[in-house]
Design a protein around this motif. Structure first.
Motif, PDB file in Angstrom:
ATOM      1  N   ARG A 190      47.515  39.258  32.165  1.00 38.55           N
ATOM      2  CA  ARG A 190      46.398  38.402  32.592  1.00 38.55           C
ATOM      3  C   ARG A 190      46.553  36.991  32.013  1.00 38.55           C
ATOM      4  O   ARG A 190      46.355  36.004  32.714  1.00 38.55           O
ATOM      5  CB  ARG A 190      45.078  39.021  32.151  1.00 38.55           C
ATOM      6  N   ALA A 191      46.931  36.902  30.729  1.00 35.41           N
ATOM      7  CA  ALA A 191      47.091  35.590  30.081  1.00 35.41           C
ATOM      8  C   ALA A 191      48.223  34.787  30.722  1.00 35.41           C
ATOM      9  O   ALA A 191      48.159  33.557  30.769  1.00 35.41           O
ATOM     10  CB  ALA A 191      47.349  35.771  28.589  1.00 35.41           C
ATOM     11  N   LEU A 192      49.245  35.482  31.193  1.00 39.12           N
ATOM     12  CA  LEU A 192      50.369  34.803  31.849  1.00 39.12           C
ATOM     13  C   LEU A 192      50.120  34.583  33.341  1.00 39.12           C
ATOM     14  O   LEU A 192      51.018  34.132  34.058  1.00 39.12           O
ATOM     15  CB  LEU A 192      51.650  35.622  31.661  1.00 39.12           C
ATOM     16  N   ALA A 193      48.922  34.938  33.783  1.00 43.34           N
ATOM     17  CA  ALA A 193      48.527  34.791  35.188  1.00 43.34           C
ATOM     18  C   ALA A 193      49.403  35.612  36.129  1.00 43.34           C
ATOM     19  O   ALA A 193      49.654  35.225  37.267  1.00 43.34           O
ATOM     20  CB  ALA A 193      48.507  33.321  35.610  1.00 43.34           C
ATOM     21  N   VAL A 194      49.872  36.753  35.630  1.00 41.93           N
ATOM     22  CA  VAL A 194      50.636  37.682  36.470  1.00 41.93           C
ATOM     23  C   VAL A 194      49.638  38.645  37.101  1.00 41.93           C
ATOM     24  O   VAL A 194      48.925  39.361  36.399  1.00 41.93           O
ATOM     25  CB  VAL A 194      51.682  38.465  35.642  1.00 41.93           C
ATOM     26  N   GLU A 195      49.567  38.625  38.419  1.00 41.38           N
ATOM     27  CA  GLU A 195      48.671  39.529  39.129  1.00 41.38           C
ATOM     28  C   GLU A 195      49.408  40.841  39.356  1.00 41.38           C
ATOM     29  O   GLU A 195      50.394  40.892  40.082  1.00 41.38           O
ATOM     30  CB  GLU A 195      48.238  38.928  40.454  1.00 41.38           C
ATOM     31  N   GLU A 217      45.437  46.583  43.174  1.00 37.87           N
ATOM     32  CA  GLU A 217      45.426  45.703  42.014  1.00 37.87           C
ATOM     33  C   GLU A 217      45.252  46.574  40.775  1.00 37.87           C
ATOM     34  O   GLU A 217      44.333  47.387  40.697  1.00 37.87           O
ATOM     35  CB  GLU A 217      44.300  44.688  42.106  1.00 37.87           C
TER      36      GLU A 217
END
Length: 156
Positions: A39-44, A57
């Motif tokens: 989440r912090a790395l914006a990996v969905e 998801e």
């Protein structure tokens, strides 16, 4: 009722339970931590299994829930093996390793981005390492316990 009279577990059994609960918490925590890193790395973490269903998801709650379920299933399996087989530790390790390897099979087959597959693999590895090493350390096998022998009869 007094809990002292109803709890007949030995101190060793209580210590083993506390250790196993800690292992389950550590395995779940490691998976959740990796989910938070994603989440912090914006990996969905979105996966499409090409089975006609919409893409799934994979959120932190789902990661935590499945990791906890796997941890409790591993604990229960080890406890059952300790009752049913004299070599519970080695049997459980082989079984847990096989389950881990099988759990990796869907990851490369899924329609997902490379970073998603890497993170999902890392989550599987983290949970497996914590569970396999941690629960194995708490296992006791009847083979390891001293055997009670009848006294030898002197022959004339």
């Amino acid at each position: 009722m007094d809990t002292a009279t109803t709890d007949r577990a030995t101190p060793a059994a209580r210590a083993r339970r506390r250790h196993r609960a800690g292992v389950a918490a550590a395995a779940t925590g490691s998976a959740v931590a990796l989910g938070l890193v994603a989440r912090a790395l914006a990996v969905e973490l979105v996966v499409d299994m090409d089975n006609g269903q919409p893409p799934m998801e994979i959120g932190v709650a789902l990661i935590g829930g499945f990791s906890l379920a796997a941890s409790l299933a591993g604990w229960a399996t080890l406890a059952a093996l300790e009752r049913w087989t004299p070599r519970a530790s080695s049997s459980w390790t082989v079984l847990a390793t096989a389950v881990f390897v099988l759990s990796l099979i869907p990851i490369p087959l899924a329609d997902a981005a490379g970073d998603v597959k890497v993170l999902l693999t890392a989550i599987h590895v983290a949970v497996a390492v914590v569970l396999i090493v941690g629960l194995r350390r708490s296992a006791h096998s009847r083979v390891d316990q001293p055997r009670h022998h009848r006294p030898a009869v002197a022959s004339s």
